[in-house]
Design a protein around this motif. Structure first.
Motif, mmCIF file in Angstrom:
data_model
loop_
_atom_site.group_PDB
_atom_site.id
_atom_site.type_symbol
_atom_site.label_atom_id
_atom_site.label_comp_id
_atom_site.label_asym_id
_atom_site.label_seq_id
_atom_site.Cartn_x
_atom_site.Cartn_y
_atom_site.Cartn_z
ATOM 1 N N ASN A 167 -12.388 -8.581 12.916
ATOM 2 C CA ASN A 167 -12.343 -8.399 11.467
ATOM 3 C C ASN A 167 -11.098 -7.643 11.025
ATOM 4 O OD1 ASN A 167 -14.731 -9.774 10.853
ATOM 5 N ND2 ASN A 167 -15.988 -7.961 11.211
ATOM 6 N N ALA A 168 -10.699 -6.641 11.823
ATOM 7 C CA ALA A 168 -9.503 -5.869 11.482
ATOM 8 C C ALA A 168 -8.260 -6.744 11.558
ATOM 9 C CB ALA A 168 -9.362 -4.671 12.412
ATOM 10 N N TYR A 169 -8.211 -7.619 12.559
ATOM 11 C CA TYR A 169 -7.051 -8.514 12.681
ATOM 12 C C TYR A 169 -7.023 -9.519 11.538
ATOM 13 C CZ TYR A 169 -3.641 -11.808 14.431
ATOM 14 O OH TYR A 169 -2.530 -12.625 14.545
ATOM 15 N N LEU A 170 -8.199 -10.053 11.184
ATOM 16 C CA LEU A 170 -8.277 -11.006 10.081
ATOM 17 C C LEU A 170 -7.809 -10.350 8.780
ATOM 18 C CD1 LEU A 170 -9.112 -13.728 8.876
ATOM 19 C CD2 LEU A 170 -11.475 -12.883 8.767
ATOM 20 N N ASP A 171 -8.243 -9.104 8.544
ATOM 21 C CA ASP A 171 -7.784 -8.377 7.348
ATOM 22 C C ASP A 171 -6.274 -8.169 7.382
ATOM 23 O OD1 ASP A 171 -10.183 -8.039 5.952
ATOM 24 O OD2 ASP A 171 -10.755 -6.311 7.164
ATOM 25 N N VAL A 173 -3.974 -10.034 8.801
ATOM 26 C CA VAL A 173 -3.297 -11.298 8.493
ATOM 27 C C VAL A 173 -3.390 -11.598 7.001
ATOM 28 C CG1 VAL A 173 -3.336 -13.801 8.853
ATOM 29 C CG2 VAL A 173 -3.625 -12.256 10.796
ATOM 30 N N ARG A 174 -4.559 -11.435 6.438
ATOM 31 C CA ARG A 174 -4.745 -11.721 5.017
ATOM 32 C C ARG A 174 -3.920 -10.788 4.135
ATOM 33 N NH1 ARG A 174 -11.351 -12.711 5.101
ATOM 34 N NH2 ARG A 174 -11.257 -14.982 5.407
ATOM 35 N N ILE A 175 -3.923 -9.501 4.458
ATOM 36 C CA ILE A 175 -3.159 -8.545 3.658
ATOM 37 C C ILE A 175 -1.660 -8.813 3.796
ATOM 38 C CG2 ILE A 175 -2.598 -6.109 3.334
ATOM 39 C CD1 ILE A 175 -5.386 -6.984 2.339
ATOM 40 N N SER A 176 -1.214 -9.191 4.988
ATOM 41 C CA SER A 176 0.204 -9.501 5.197
ATOM 42 C C SER A 176 0.636 -10.659 4.310
ATOM 43 C CB SER A 176 0.456 -9.845 6.667
ATOM 44 O OG SER A 176 0.206 -8.729 7.496
ATOM 45 N N HIS A 177 -0.192 -11.684 4.238
ATOM 46 C CA HIS A 177 0.135 -12.833 3.389
ATOM 47 C C HIS A 177 0.039 -12.465 1.911
ATOM 48 C CE1 HIS A 177 0.704 -16.161 6.218
ATOM 49 N NE2 HIS A 177 -0.161 -15.531 6.995
ATOM 50 N N ASN A 211 -5.214 -0.734 4.109
ATOM 51 C CA ASN A 211 -4.125 -1.172 4.993
ATOM 52 C C ASN A 211 -2.752 -0.662 4.560
ATOM 53 O OD1 ASN A 211 -4.770 -3.510 7.193
ATOM 54 N ND2 ASN A 211 -6.328 -3.476 5.599
ATOM 55 N N THR A 212 -2.560 -0.403 3.268
ATOM 56 C CA THR A 212 -1.218 -0.059 2.788
ATOM 57 C C THR A 212 -1.125 1.315 2.125
ATOM 58 O OG1 THR A 212 -1.533 -1.021 0.583
ATOM 59 C CG2 THR A 212 -0.793 -2.508 2.346
ATOM 60 N N GLY A 213 -2.277 1.873 1.744
ATOM 61 C CA GLY A 213 -2.253 3.141 1.027
ATOM 62 C C GLY A 213 -1.958 2.978 -0.455
ATOM 63 N N MET A 214 -1.865 1.737 -0.904
ATOM 64 C CA MET A 214 -1.578 1.448 -2.312
ATOM 65 C C MET A 214 -2.512 0.355 -2.807
ATOM 66 S SD MET A 214 2.617 1.232 -2.334
ATOM 67 C CE MET A 214 2.710 0.391 -0.748
ATOM 68 N N THR A 215 -2.648 0.272 -4.121
ATOM 69 C CA THR A 215 -3.346 -0.875 -4.698
ATOM 70 C C THR A 215 -2.361 -2.047 -4.737
ATOM 71 O OG1 THR A 215 -2.685 -0.448 -6.988
ATOM 72 C CG2 THR A 215 -4.668 0.681 -6.175
#
Length: 224
Positions: A167-171, A173-177, A211-215
């Motif tokens: 699940n962490a890896y899927l998140d 990938v999704r957040i990166s895109h 994942n980023t510390g930001m909205t």
């Protein structure tokens, strides 16, 4: 032949088969592919001679598979038949088994290229699958069934090999895109959330900030 018999397939049926075949091809699940091909053959025509309408739906299935995989695996360079050859082969077939054999040959070719691109190892096959299907509703239990593994065992194997949970890896990938889309597209955040696989925009906000510390909007403002 009555009116009901003349329509073996609907467009919804074709779409359903296309989706199944795409999933099985990407997970290299030959057993499921063969079972579904057999089901398709039985469903086509008791006389073993497919109707013209059925052939059109079969063409739709294979062209849909081709389009879907070309979009997702452009860099792999799968050598699909050209559309004319696909249409000609299916329309000119006299018997169902000829079309099914043609499907089978195409599927073996596709899997050979997808397998070589992901080293044939189950965890890396799954990484490959996630990277090309992150926008879909992907779950570990679904992939475990596709790849023929126990869900709990596959989760542990994934974490051990990759160093993070499924699940962490899927998140990740999704957040990166989503970062790319936030910088490239001037569209609403909820649309981007849907494009990367999150049904809930609130959940997307939560994962993005984790994942980023930001909205998402803070990220867009900062980097544009």
């Amino acid at each position: 032949m009555n009116e009901q018999d003349s329509s073996i397939f609907t467009l919804d049926n074709a779409t359903e088969y296309s989706s199944l075949f795409c999933s099985y091809l990407q997970s290299h699940n030959r057993e499921a592919l063969q079972e579904t091909l057999l089901q398709l053959r039985i469903r086509l025509n008791p006389a073993d001679i497919p109707y013209y309408e059925s052939k059109l739906m079969l063409i739709e299935i294979l062209l849909d598979i081709k389009q879907s995989l070309l979009c997702r695996y452009e860099a792999v360079g799968i050598p699909f038949c050209d559309n004319y050859s696909i249409i000609k082969t299916i329309l000119h077939a006299e018997y169902t088994h000829e079309i099914i054999d043609f499907f089978d040959d195409q599927f073996e070719l596709i899997m050979s290229y997808l397998s070589s691109s992901s080293n044939g190892k189950v965890v890396y096959d799954i990484l490959h699958y996630i990277n090309h299907n992150y926008h879909d509703n992907i779950q570990l239990s679904t992939l475990a069934e596709l790849f023929g593994y126990n869900s709990s065992y596959l989760g542990k194997l994934f974490t051990k090999r990759i160093g993070t949970s499924f699940n962490a890896y899927l998140d990740y990938v999704r957040i990166s895109h989503s970062k790319i889309l936030l910088l490239q597209q001037d569209v609403k955040v909820y649309i981007i959330a849907e494009q990367v696989g999150y049904k809930s925009v609130d959940y997307f906000h939560q994962k993005f900030k984790t994942n980023t510390g930001m909205t998402p909007l803070e990220f867009r403002k900062k980097y544009t």
